[in-house]
Design an enzyme around this catalytic site. Sequence first.
Site, short mmCIF file in Angstrom:
data_model
loop_
_atom_site.label_atom_id
_atom_site.label_comp_id
_atom_site.label_asym_id
_atom_site.label_seq_id
_atom_site.Cartn_x
_atom_site.Cartn_y
_atom_site.Cartn_z
N ASP A 155 109.69 48.31 6.78
CA ASP A 155 110.49 47.18 7.23
C ASP A 155 109.80 45.86 6.90
OD1 ASP A 155 112.02 45.31 8.50
OD2 ASP A 155 112.27 46.46 10.33
N ASP A 193 115.24 41.36 2.51
CA ASP A 193 115.02 42.32 3.58
C ASP A 193 115.18 43.75 3.07
OD1 ASP A 193 114.75 43.28 6.25
OD2 ASP A 193 116.93 43.45 6.39
#
Length: 437
Positions: free
Chosen positions: A117, A319
């Site tokens: 992440d 992201d």
Amino acid sequence: MDLLSFSFLFSLLFANTIAFDPCDSSTSKLDGSDLSVIHVYGKCSPFSAPKPASSWVNTVLNMASKDPERVSYLSSLVAQKPTKVPIASGQQVLNVGNYIVRVKIGTPGQLMFMVLDTSNDNAWVPCSGCTGCSSTVFTPNTSSTYGEMECSVPECTQVRGLSCPETGTSTCFFNQSYGGDSSFSATLSRDSLGLAADVIPNYAFGCINAVSGKAIPPQGLLGLGRGPTSLLSQTGSLYSGVFSYCLPSFKSYYFSGSLKLGPLGQPKNIKTTPLLKNPRRPSLYYVNLTGVSVGRVKVPITPELLAFDPTTGSGTIIDSGTVMTRFVPPVYEAIRDEFRKQVKGPFSSLGAFDTCFTATNEDVTPAVTFRFEGMDLVLPLENSLIHSSSGSLACLAMGAMPVNSVLNVVANLQQQNLRVMFDVPNSRLGIARELCN
Ligand SMILES: *[C@@H]1O[C@H](CO)[C@@H](O)[C@H](O)[C@H]1NC(C)=O
Ligand SMILES: *[C@@H]1O[C@H](CO)[C@@H](O)[C@H](O)[C@H]1NC(C)=O
Ligand SMILES: *[C@@H]1O[C@H](CO)[C@@H](O)[C@H](O)[C@H]1NC(C)=O
């Protein structure tokens, strides 16, 4: 509803790969500081897709449908006042953790699968004895290098939801809430973290003891954000704040991409754009998106809608945990309208996608270009379109952020088969074409 399907391709891929097991890490070409990056619900992952998911395709669709939770979460982060950075929050994010890496924790190393992440600094794993955790857990008491951290260490003060006594020594426990009615408690711990051939001693992470409320996904989290507690910060000299990933295609149920840690082996000739720093949200990788083109047409976008503003949190981030790229509504609408102008309709919707058209018109589909400061990214068709199961429909694989959001998010579907390099010390993000699988 029609289904997005790649089943035909999968069966082809499968037919070609029975001879070798792509999931067997010992046969992997990767070594040194290279790790395989696999889809969390792909063939090589031990995690099974949440029900109902009758096919890989449905799984991908379900993942895309969870995006609003993640983007709302990301939006809420940027709206916040500066806060201490938690070591072990991020449950919201885990709902849509799309890619995992194999790591080893402890001595001897215990195999764990952690979600990658880039918008998070935290690391945590479910630990043995955990109430409410499922599947693989880390067993601290069989590791000779495991240690719990005390309330007095500086790392403990960075944790949110602390339950340390005012005085005296005590283990750094914390309890964080999640969503409306869920929470988890963890012990701030240290142990060796094995990433491919590298071992990082004394890596700080949250060891989850209990979860309550709705099921929290079983994976651990490996935060690759740029904030003070992330992997990059904890490994300083080893990786020099540089890493890159190549995300496998969404079609490749059976294959993996790679995560390269450190400056060695990174592409030399790579176009780059500056990374922007937002002190209010230190973990996010902001870039300067200055415009979007559809075919040869520069989409008319009010510059303020793309502008980076650390105070409001507005701007664009890259992201690894969101499935489809989303823009603030007026920007998405402008891009979509220009796209529709250039592609033959009629247009229909499919799941989260609102601009689907007859796939036979695909040959005349214009390329979408993201114009970053100093770097244009012309999206390969595979990265701008997604197809229905029958193959009869193609959809523009992007969408709008929730109303009132100020953040644009460049997501996974648009990053397939690209090497995306994060070079924090030099404040730059590089992108190069690469076949990841
Ligand atoms: C390790 O912990 C587990 C549960 O937490 C316990 O059942 C086991 O007996 C412990 N093993 C040792 C060697 O202490
Ligand atoms: C966290 O704390 C709250 C409030 O004290 C409690 O209700 C909840 O059960 C705790 N969660 C866990 C997982 O221990
Ligand atoms: C983004 O790029 C534009 C065009 O080069 C420039 O005018 C602007 O100052 C940049 N924004 C930031 C925050 O660097």
